[in-house]
Design a protein around this motif. Structure first.
Motif, PDB file in Angstrom:
ATOM      1  N   VAL A 109     -21.718  34.638 -17.448  1.00  0.00           N
ATOM      2  CA  VAL A 109     -21.001  35.464 -18.419  1.00  0.00           C
ATOM      3  C   VAL A 109     -19.870  34.594 -18.958  1.00  0.00           C
ATOM      4  CG1 VAL A 109     -19.610  37.544 -18.744  1.00  0.00           C
ATOM      5  CG2 VAL A 109     -21.557  37.589 -17.174  1.00  0.00           C
ATOM      6  N   ILE A 110     -19.977  34.196 -20.227  1.00  0.00           N
ATOM      7  CA  ILE A 110     -19.025  33.254 -20.826  1.00  0.00           C
ATOM      8  C   ILE A 110     -18.603  33.760 -22.200  1.00  0.00           C
ATOM      9  CG2 ILE A 110     -18.583  30.784 -21.144  1.00  0.00           C
ATOM     10  CD1 ILE A 110     -21.349  30.187 -20.068  1.00  0.00           C
ATOM     11  N   ARG A 111     -17.383  33.398 -22.586  1.00  0.00           N
ATOM     12  CA  ARG A 111     -16.936  33.738 -23.934  1.00  0.00           C
ATOM     13  C   ARG A 111     -17.860  33.090 -24.962  1.00  0.00           C
ATOM     14  NH1 ARG A 111     -12.044  35.851 -25.376  1.00  0.00           N
ATOM     15  NH2 ARG A 111     -12.307  34.751 -27.352  1.00  0.00           N
ATOM     16  N   SER A 112     -18.091  33.792 -26.054  1.00  0.00           N
ATOM     17  CA  SER A 112     -19.006  33.299 -27.083  1.00  0.00           C
ATOM     18  C   SER A 112     -18.518  32.006 -27.739  1.00  0.00           C
ATOM     19  CB  SER A 112     -19.207  34.378 -28.157  1.00  0.00           C
ATOM     20  OG  SER A 112     -19.754  35.549 -27.568  1.00  0.00           O
ATOM     21  N   ASP A 113     -17.197  31.756 -27.707  1.00  0.00           N
ATOM     22  CA  ASP A 113     -16.662  30.538 -28.333  1.00  0.00           C
ATOM     23  C   ASP A 113     -16.550  29.381 -27.328  1.00  0.00           C
ATOM     24  OD1 ASP A 113     -14.653  31.509 -26.760  1.00  0.00           O
ATOM     25  OD2 ASP A 113     -13.148  31.672 -28.348  1.00  0.00           O
ATOM     26  N   THR A 114     -17.317  29.446 -26.249  1.00  0.00           N
ATOM     27  CA  THR A 114     -17.253  28.416 -25.210  1.00  0.00           C
ATOM     28  C   THR A 114     -17.848  27.085 -25.667  1.00  0.00           C
ATOM     29  OG1 THR A 114     -17.891  27.919 -22.932  1.00  0.00           O
ATOM     30  CG2 THR A 114     -19.495  29.067 -24.260  1.00  0.00           C
ATOM     31  N   ASN A 115     -17.395  26.031 -25.025  1.00  0.00           N
ATOM     32  CA  ASN A 115     -18.017  24.723 -25.247  1.00  0.00           C
ATOM     33  C   ASN A 115     -18.875  24.319 -24.048  1.00  0.00           C
ATOM     34  OD1 ASN A 115     -16.074  24.209 -23.349  1.00  0.00           O
ATOM     35  ND2 ASN A 115     -14.964  22.660 -24.540  1.00  0.00           N
ATOM     36  N   ILE A 116     -19.131  25.284 -23.179  1.00  0.00           N
ATOM     37  CA  ILE A 116     -20.034  25.049 -22.045  1.00  0.00           C
ATOM     38  C   ILE A 116     -21.462  25.288 -22.526  1.00  0.00           C
ATOM     39  CG2 ILE A 116     -20.685  25.794 -19.724  1.00  0.00           C
ATOM     40  CD1 ILE A 116     -17.821  26.730 -19.316  1.00  0.00           C
ATOM     41  N   TYR A 163     -22.967  46.674 -23.936  1.00  0.00           N
ATOM     42  CA  TYR A 163     -21.700  47.355 -24.192  1.00  0.00           C
ATOM     43  C   TYR A 163     -20.876  46.549 -25.198  1.00  0.00           C
ATOM     44  CZ  TYR A 163     -22.789  50.467 -20.366  1.00  0.00           C
ATOM     45  OH  TYR A 163     -23.409  51.415 -19.575  1.00  0.00           O
ATOM     46  N   PRO A 164     -20.304  47.216 -26.212  1.00  0.00           N
ATOM     47  CA  PRO A 164     -19.574  46.506 -27.275  1.00  0.00           C
ATOM     48  C   PRO A 164     -18.463  45.600 -26.761  1.00  0.00           C
ATOM     49  CG  PRO A 164     -19.884  48.814 -27.860  1.00  0.00           C
ATOM     50  CD  PRO A 164     -20.326  48.673 -26.434  1.00  0.00           C
ATOM     51  N   GLU A 165     -17.779  46.014 -25.696  1.00  0.00           N
ATOM     52  CA  GLU A 165     -16.655  45.227 -25.198  1.00  0.00           C
ATOM     53  C   GLU A 165     -17.082  43.912 -24.557  1.00  0.00           C
ATOM     54  OE1 GLU A 165     -17.376  48.494 -22.014  1.00  0.00           O
ATOM     55  OE2 GLU A 165     -17.579  48.226 -24.188  1.00  0.00           O
ATOM     56  N   TRP A 166     -18.393  43.735 -24.367  1.00  0.00           N
ATOM     57  CA  TRP A 166     -18.887  42.492 -23.763  1.00  0.00           C
ATOM     58  C   TRP A 166     -19.530  41.549 -24.778  1.00  0.00           C
ATOM     59  CZ3 TRP A 166     -17.535  40.809 -19.151  1.00  0.00           C
ATOM     60  CH2 TRP A 166     -17.024  41.740 -18.236  1.00  0.00           C
ATOM     61  N   LYS A 167     -19.531  41.938 -26.053  1.00  0.00           N
ATOM     62  CA  LYS A 167     -20.182  41.120 -27.076  1.00  0.00           C
ATOM     63  C   LYS A 167     -19.592  39.712 -27.155  1.00  0.00           C
ATOM     64  CE  LYS A 167     -23.183  44.138 -28.477  1.00  0.00           C
ATOM     65  NZ  LYS A 167     -24.623  43.937 -28.182  1.00  0.00           N
ATOM     66  N   LYS A 168     -18.270  39.599 -27.035  1.00  0.00           N
ATOM     67  CA  LYS A 168     -17.682  38.261 -27.164  1.00  0.00           C
ATOM     68  C   LYS A 168     -17.729  37.473 -25.854  1.00  0.00           C
ATOM     69  CE  LYS A 168     -12.833  39.719 -26.658  1.00  0.00           C
ATOM     70  NZ  LYS A 168     -11.518  39.700 -27.325  1.00  0.00           N
TER      71      LYS A 168
END
Length: 294
Positions: A149-156, A221-226
């Motif tokens: 579970v990672i932020r959508s703007d990750t560089n991983i 869930y919408p709060e997990w989209k990013k």
């Protein structure tokens, strides 16, 4: 009264008398047939009960890799990691006996099954898991492997990018911890998955690891989209597998049949969706600060 009315009344009376005369014979025949059938049909008590030891004890004892301690009075309710507990509870309900989880390693559980200290065991096992000679495995259709579970703007972007990164996991997520450690990440362990996911949302670690089956419903869930970027770490999934004594052939057959019923009914999907709903609610209540970089 007209002639037609009189005829109608007399006909009805005649039919009633005939029916009353014939009825006892039919009833007697039906009763005799039912009695004959009942005498030849096997009674439930004639068949040995499944898991008779558990029935006699009054609880179905199931070995699992981790047992979550009972919450202290007044403490927040937390959703347990893994689907062991709901699966065991559902199976015990089918057997009409309370369940009791026992924390044991798989090798210890194999001995406990033979000794009669536990009735069943449930573990996520790799394909090369040890085959215990006195134990019968009953695999389920549930496959497990850790998913990030990672932020959508990750560089991983790959497993190699985890070197030196911080990874939040639930304490009982042994497979996830193993894979993250192999990749060179630093582990931050939490008692519950919701605690680990709160830490991810608050920026206390670079990513979290949960099972892939529950990852998808959580991302609905919408709060997990990013936080919907992800990474799969395991080369091969593990199979959630029941273990029971090799002597219990009838129980193994019944268990295989029950798992097939669960598959047809979508039971594992239902377990996963409920887990995601419960954890999402835990995180919603527990998050102390807004998402990092919001």
């Amino acid at each position: 009264m007209t002639t037609l009315s009189i005829r109608t009344v007399l006909s009805a009376l005649l039919i009633s008398v005939c029916a009353a005369t014939l009825l006892p014979a039919h009833v007697s025949a039906a009763t005799g047939s039912a009695a004959s059938t009942a005498s030849t049909a096997p009674k439930a008590a004639d068949s040995p009960a499944l898991f008779s030891q558990a029935i006699a004890r009054g609880s179905l004892r199931v070995a699992v890799v981790h047992v979550t301690p009972a919450a202290a009075p007044g403490a927040k309710v937390r959703t347990e990691d893994r689907l062991d507990a709901p699966a065991v509870k559902a199976l015990a309900t089918a057997l009409k006996v309370p369940s009791q989880l026992v924390e044991l390693a798989p090798a210890e559980a194999a001995k406990a099954l033979v000794d009669g200290r536990v009735d069943l065991a449930l573990y996520s096992l790799p394909a090369d898991a040890a085959n215990w000679p006195d134990v019968t495995p009953v695999p389920t259709s549930y496959r497990t492997y850790p998913k990030a579970v990672i932020r959508s703007d990750t560089n991983i972007r790959s497993r190699a990018d985890l070197a030196g990164r911080s990874v939040c996991v639930a304490r009982s997520a042994t497979q996830a911890a193993t894979e993250a450690t192999r990749a060179g990440a630093t582990l931050l362990s939490f008692p519950y998955p919701s605690d680990a996911l709160v830490a991810v949302r608050e920026g206390k670690c670079d990513l979290g690891l949960i099972d892939q089956t529950v990852w998808q419903p959580l991302m609905h869930y919408p709060e997990w989209k990013k936080f919907s970027a992800t990474l799969e770490l395991a080369d091969a999934p593990r199979t959630l597998t029941w273990l029971l004594p090799a002597t219990q052939v009838r129980e193994a057959q019944w268990l295989q049949s029950r798992m097939q019923q669960w598959d047809r009914a979508g039971q594992w999907v239902a377990f996963s969706k409920k887990w995601a709903t419960d954890v999402a609610f835990d995180v919603y209540l527990d998050q102390e600060v807004p998402d990092c970089h919001s």
